[in-house]
Design a protein around this motif. Sequence first.
Motif, PDB file in Angstrom:
ATOM      1  N   ASN A  58     -11.227   7.729   5.085  1.00 32.13           N
ATOM      2  CA  ASN A  58     -10.109   6.789   4.998  1.00 32.13           C
ATOM      3  C   ASN A  58      -8.835   7.410   5.576  1.00 32.13           C
ATOM      4  OD1 ASN A  58      -9.062   4.216   4.084  1.00 32.13           O
ATOM      5  ND2 ASN A  58      -7.962   5.359   2.517  1.00 32.13           N
ATOM      6  N   ASN A 102      -9.297  -2.983  -1.930  1.00 29.33           N
ATOM      7  CA  ASN A 102     -10.242  -3.550  -0.970  1.00 29.33           C
ATOM      8  C   ASN A 102      -9.680  -4.856  -0.435  1.00 29.33           C
ATOM      9  OD1 ASN A 102     -11.774  -5.991  -2.466  1.00 29.33           O
ATOM     10  ND2 ASN A 102     -11.326  -4.385  -3.948  1.00 29.33           N
ATOM     11  N   ASN A 160     -12.954   9.388   0.971  1.00 30.71           N
ATOM     12  CA  ASN A 160     -11.503   9.377   1.082  1.00 30.71           C
ATOM     13  C   ASN A 160     -11.053  10.087   2.359  1.00 30.71           C
ATOM     14  OD1 ASN A 160      -9.036   8.544  -0.095  1.00 30.71           O
ATOM     15  ND2 ASN A 160      -8.621  10.643  -0.740  1.00 30.71           N
ATOM     16  N   GLN A 177       0.500   4.321  -2.591  1.00 25.28           N
ATOM     17  CA  GLN A 177       0.283   5.689  -2.098  1.00 25.28           C
ATOM     18  C   GLN A 177       1.403   6.621  -2.559  1.00 25.28           C
ATOM     19  OE1 GLN A 177      -0.110   4.983   2.125  1.00 25.28           O
ATOM     20  NE2 GLN A 177      -2.341   4.817   2.002  1.00 25.28           N
ATOM     21  N   TYR A 234     -12.828   3.658  -4.053  1.00 29.31           N
ATOM     22  CA  TYR A 234     -13.438   2.379  -4.451  1.00 29.31           C
ATOM     23  C   TYR A 234     -14.860   2.593  -4.958  1.00 29.31           C
ATOM     24  CZ  TYR A 234     -15.200  -2.422  -3.944  1.00 29.31           C
ATOM     25  OH  TYR A 234     -15.770  -3.653  -4.172  1.00 29.31           O
ATOM     26  N   SER A 283     -10.781   1.619   0.177  1.00 29.43           N
ATOM     27  CA  SER A 283     -10.331   3.012   0.118  1.00 29.43           C
ATOM     28  C   SER A 283     -11.458   3.861  -0.455  1.00 29.43           C
ATOM     29  CB  SER A 283      -9.074   3.122  -0.752  1.00 29.43           C
ATOM     30  OG  SER A 283      -9.382   2.819  -2.098  1.00 29.43           O
ATOM     31  N   SER A 328      -7.536   2.865  -5.511  1.00 27.36           N
ATOM     32  CA  SER A 328      -8.532   2.184  -4.695  1.00 27.36           C
ATOM     33  C   SER A 328      -8.092   0.742  -4.492  1.00 27.36           C
ATOM     34  CB  SER A 328      -9.928   2.232  -5.349  1.00 27.36           C
ATOM     35  OG  SER A 328      -9.931   1.522  -6.564  1.00 27.36           O
ATOM     36  N   PRO A 364     -13.753   2.137   5.983  1.00 27.08           N
ATOM     37  CA  PRO A 364     -12.490   2.648   5.462  1.00 27.08           C
ATOM     38  C   PRO A 364     -11.321   1.673   5.617  1.00 27.08           C
ATOM     39  CG  PRO A 364     -13.629   4.359   6.679  1.00 27.08           C
ATOM     40  CD  PRO A 364     -14.381   3.094   6.915  1.00 27.08           C
ATOM     41  N   TYR A 365     -10.488   1.628   4.587  1.00 32.21           N
ATOM     42  CA  TYR A 365      -9.362   0.704   4.545  1.00 32.21           C
ATOM     43  C   TYR A 365      -8.372   0.979   5.682  1.00 32.21           C
ATOM     44  CZ  TYR A 365      -6.043  -2.437   2.223  1.00 32.21           C
ATOM     45  OH  TYR A 365      -5.216  -3.486   1.913  1.00 32.21           O
ATOM     46  N   ASN A 366      -8.058   2.253   5.897  1.00 31.84           N
ATOM     47  CA  ASN A 366      -7.110   2.595   6.956  1.00 31.84           C
ATOM     48  C   ASN A 366      -7.646   2.271   8.349  1.00 31.84           C
ATOM     49  OD1 ASN A 366      -5.377   3.472   5.015  1.00 31.84           O
ATOM     50  ND2 ASN A 366      -5.466   5.646   5.536  1.00 31.84           N
ATOM     51  N   LEU A 379       0.840  -1.204   0.000  1.00 29.50           N
ATOM     52  CA  LEU A 379       0.000   0.000   0.000  1.00 29.50           C
ATOM     53  C   LEU A 379       0.871   1.248   0.000  1.00 29.50           C
ATOM     54  CD1 LEU A 379      -2.805   1.240   0.130  1.00 29.50           C
ATOM     55  CD2 LEU A 379      -2.728   0.997   2.615  1.00 29.50           C
TER      56      LEU A 379
END
Length: 440
Positions: free
Chosen positions: A152, A104, A149, A89, A131, A128, A102, A227-229, A85
């Motif tokens: 996230n 998942n 976002n 990023q 997505y 994210s 994005s 959220p992914y984070n 990731l």
Amino acid sequence: MNLLESIKMAFSSLAINKLRSFLTMLGIIIGISAVITITTIGNSISKTLNNTFDQLGDVKLTIYPEIRDDYEGKYPDTDDDTLTLEKVQGLVEQHPNELTYSCNEAYGGADIVNLKGETFKALMIGVSGDYFDPPQFKKQIIQGRAPSNADNIGNKHTCLVSDIFCEQYFGSADDALGKTIRFEVNNQGNINLTIVGIMEYTDLEKSEMKINTTKNKLDIRTYVFFPYNTMLEAKGLSPKETILHSAQIGWTSSCDSETAKKYIEDYFEDIYRNNDTWQIAIYDSQEEMGMITTVLNVITIAISIIAAISLIVGGVGVMNIMLVSILERTREIGVRKALGALNGDIRSQFVIEAVIICLTGGTIGVLIGVLNGVLLSKVAALLLNNMAAEYAEYITLSVQPSIPAIIISLAFSMLTGLIFGYYPAKRAGNMNPIDALRYE
């Protein structure tokens, strides 16, 4: 005799023997209609695929690690080989106003106890913010919004649930927004998330999840997106430690797919420069769509050429009928020559008759071909709705006759009339007027 008079005489001659004229055109009609039907089907399939693709809105590049073509040996799997990731990023941070990303990942199954004390299950998915950019997701959100976002980046405890989830927990989706729910995630611990949006599943998703066939709603396991984070925080991981199987790279209006590819290639080429085993590959669904369209076009053209061979048979029929017509009108030709008609006048009259036969047949063939395409699309729509209704909302059927094919077909039919009508016309023009007047 001018052109207009020749055309009037040609139509008068054809009107005298309507059945014979129609049978003469039949070969041309069949050939042209076959070509137009095939090209209409080919064009319609391509247009339908493109429309469906556009509707789905899948305009992102997928990146993933793959073994280099020239590598031989065992496949090591170190931190330098994997796609993380942090690397993704880093790519977006280099082009913040042009690229988005994005990804998942499944966080795990969760047990939820509803307001009645009943337990049901859900699958937690970390996503994210980008997505949910494709239009199909936006159409499915019926209340509120998806995790953004900003959620996230800020590790917010927000989530998007389905209307079925709301019925399972609350009994309805009326007052679900803003409520906080406790999720007991298997082998991961507990997490509290606030509902900020409600989505509705498509018919295809309901079919795949067997929602319509499950009698007890509590037996249905739906998705919960957050959220992914926030998921990484719950796992105690950082972006640097997060290994991705793949990621989707999107672009803004100030960029395009080719530029995005160039950015990706340059960025990862530098990272994997000294890696002899792995590299980052790019999958472009639009490029694949273009290849499918090209193959369809080649197949359509090949079959159309085969179908066009029948026009030669139709042309031979035109020549045969023109020769018979000349024999029947020998005395007429003699009278016209005796009255001063030139060889060119006689020749042009019969050439024009042949061209009109072929052009009329070609026009009828075009209309039949387009009608066949429309009818086939109606049949396809009927079969789709009856046999695969869950896919119907994803497929936008479109009838697209090929204008170039229509123009070429009509021009080819005129050319057929000229080629196969010239010899009989020349023979008529070279007749001796005295012999023609004596002909019985």
